[in-house]
Scaffold this active site. Structure first.
Site, mmCIF file in Angstrom:
data_model
loop_
_atom_site.group_PDB
_atom_site.id
_atom_site.type_symbol
_atom_site.label_atom_id
_atom_site.label_comp_id
_atom_site.label_asym_id
_atom_site.label_seq_id
_atom_site.Cartn_x
_atom_site.Cartn_y
_atom_site.Cartn_z
ATOM 1 C CB SER A 146 92.845 6.200 38.657
ATOM 2 O OG SER A 146 92.970 7.773 38.831
ATOM 3 N N GLY A 179 76.178 9.058 44.776
ATOM 4 C CA GLY A 179 75.848 8.947 45.489
ATOM 5 C C GLY A 179 75.385 7.699 45.064
ATOM 6 C CG ASP A 238 78.818 4.482 51.400
ATOM 7 O OD1 ASP A 238 76.659 3.627 51.464
ATOM 8 O OD2 ASP A 238 78.954 5.334 50.911
ATOM 9 C CE1 TYR A 251 76.574 10.644 55.493
ATOM 10 C CE2 TYR A 251 78.498 11.062 57.263
ATOM 11 C CZ TYR A 251 77.376 9.736 56.514
ATOM 12 O OH TYR A 251 77.289 9.073 56.909
HETATM 13 C C1 GLA Z 1 76.913 8.320 52.644
HETATM 14 C C2 GLA Z 1 77.782 7.274 53.701
HETATM 15 C C3 GLA Z 1 77.387 5.828 54.916
HETATM 16 C C4 GLA Z 1 75.503 6.046 54.695
HETATM 17 C C5 GLA Z 1 74.836 7.152 53.751
HETATM 18 C C6 GLA Z 1 73.716 8.145 54.451
HETATM 19 O O1 GLA Z 1 76.484 7.579 51.573
HETATM 20 O O2 GLA Z 1 78.520 6.944 53.028
HETATM 21 O O3 GLA Z 1 77.509 5.876 55.310
HETATM 22 O O4 GLA Z 1 75.757 7.069 55.558
HETATM 23 O O5 GLA Z 1 75.685 8.500 53.175
HETATM 24 O O6 GLA Z 1 72.794 6.645 54.634
#
Ligand code: GLA
Length: 384
Positions: A70, A127, A175, A227
């Site tokens: 990349s 994010g 996502d 997480y």
């Molecule tokens: C990250 C994860 C998603 C989701 C968000 C919180 O982006 O990859 O799957 O859980 O956090 O909403």
């Protein structure tokens, strides 16, 4: 920007490998409008694909070897597709190689390898799912080149499998779904239980609104513990309530939950239950009254993440409060938390005042300079 990246990815491929790619595929990052930490609880989310993309130039090899490189790293990683595992790959290459692995696990990889070169303007650690953008660009490319014949919903699972099994981040399906299913000017309202989805007109431009991203530049990683511990608390809460997942609990269960659960687990559960309802309310308000009606729901979501789910940080709270004070319709942190970005839905005429005020406030508090920019809802992954 898109055209420049398209040219650069082809040139980068040719310079490194000495021949031309078979094609270029791209996939967008995503921003989540509302519905945070609901996806792995089989709940509702409402993200959209953004106008920042990852481009993958790809060609097939006949020897079963994958080479990935990349523009954002000097490594060229080379490995037989058959040998990809959690132990053999690491770093950013785990995302594209994880996708090849997942297709192979599903019996969808013929044993040819590939050469891959990636370019991206999705900010990393903000994010905005730079990881899903990589996974989905590679997933649509290999789906076509390997004749895997999978539908977009299956490809979302492929990306999630790569992330869960090879990268080692226990993330949900939001996502990848947003990156694959996004459409111009539309949000993707997704039921994470059965992956049924509906694209919904956001109507921002019509109402004179724009969505501002305020990237705090505090980087987060979902392979870290925060997480996973939130996910574990949700699973423990669901088990104590006797439901398959928190999707099956509602506001009517909150009193019982408070009796059964310790305070921390209760607040994690309350976030998910109320957040699912806020997603439904947001979609309803948007459709009935337009985007100016969703501001309060966005802020309630932020408060719930700050106080109950405890995944916000001072920089995100400052971004949200400052944006609201200077005229944003609504604002919240977005994504997994512990860093990354906030969103602010802003009247166009307030964008520069809000941006300047947030920058000034960050400076005054001694925070890093935030990266502030507008995004719009863009089309999902496709061949260029
Ligand atoms: C990250 C994860 C998603 C989701 C968000 C919180 O982006 O990859 O799957 O859980 O956090 O909403």
């Amino acid at each position: 920007m898109t055209d420049v990246l398209k040219l650069k990815v082809a040139a980068g491929f040719e310079e490194l490998y000495g021949y031309q790619p078979l094609g270029i595929w791209s996939a967008p990052g995503r921003v989540n409008l509302i519905g945070e930490h609901t996806d792995y609880n089989e709940g509702f989310v409402f993200p959209f694909a953004i106008s920042r993309r990852t481009f993958a130039a790809v060609a097939l090899r006949t020897d079963g070897i994958a080479r990935v490189a990349s523009s954002f790293s000097s490594d060229v990683v080379e490995i037989p597709v058959a040998e990809i595992s959690r132990q053999t790959v690491s770093g950013w290459s785990a995302y594209p190689l994880g996708v090849a692995w997942a297709l192979k696990e599903l019996g969808k990889a013929n044993q040819t390898g590939f050469d891959l070169f990636i370019e991206s303007d999705v900010p990393v650690g903000a994010g905005l799912s730079s990881s899903a953008a990589i996974e989905c660009s590679v997933a649509v490319a290999l789906n076509e080149l390997w004749n895997a014949g999978l539908e977009l919903r299956d490809l979302a699972r492929v990306g999630q499998l790569a992330e869960n099994q090879i990268v080692g981040a226990p993330t949900g399906i939001m996502d990848q779904s947003a990156s694959l299913l996004g459409q111009l000017d539309h949000g993707v309202f997704l039921d994470c239980r059965d992956l049924s989805s509906q694209v919904i007109d956001l109507g921002f431009a019509r109402e004179g609104l724009e969505l501002l991203i305020i990237d705090t530049r505090v980087e987060h990683r979902h392979a870290d513990g925060g997480y996973a511990s939130r996910r574990a608390a949700c699973e423990a809460g669901a088990a104590a309530l006797g439901v398959r997942s928190l999707r099956d609990a509602s506001a009517a269960d909150l009193a019982r939950a408070q009796e059964l659960l310790d305070d921390v687990t209760f607040r994690r559960v309350r976030h998910v239950i109320t957040e699912n309802q806020r997603v439904l309310d947001t979609v309803a308000a948007l459709q009935a009254q337009g985007p100016r009606a969703i501001g309060e729901l966005l802020y309630q979501s932020h408060q719930s993440m700050r106080d109950d789910f405890e995944i916000s940080i001072d920089e995100l709270d400052t971004a949200v409060e400052t944006a609201l004070r200077h005229g944003a319709v609504g604002a919240r942190m977005t994504g997994g938390g512990f860093g990354g970005a906030a969103i602010a839905l802003c009247p166009i005429e307030k964008i520069s005042e809000i941006s300047r005020s947030v920058e000034a406030e960050f400076l005054a508090l001694g925070y890093a300079k935030p990266d502030i920019f507008v995004v719009s809802a863009a089309p999902g992954a496709h061949r260029e």
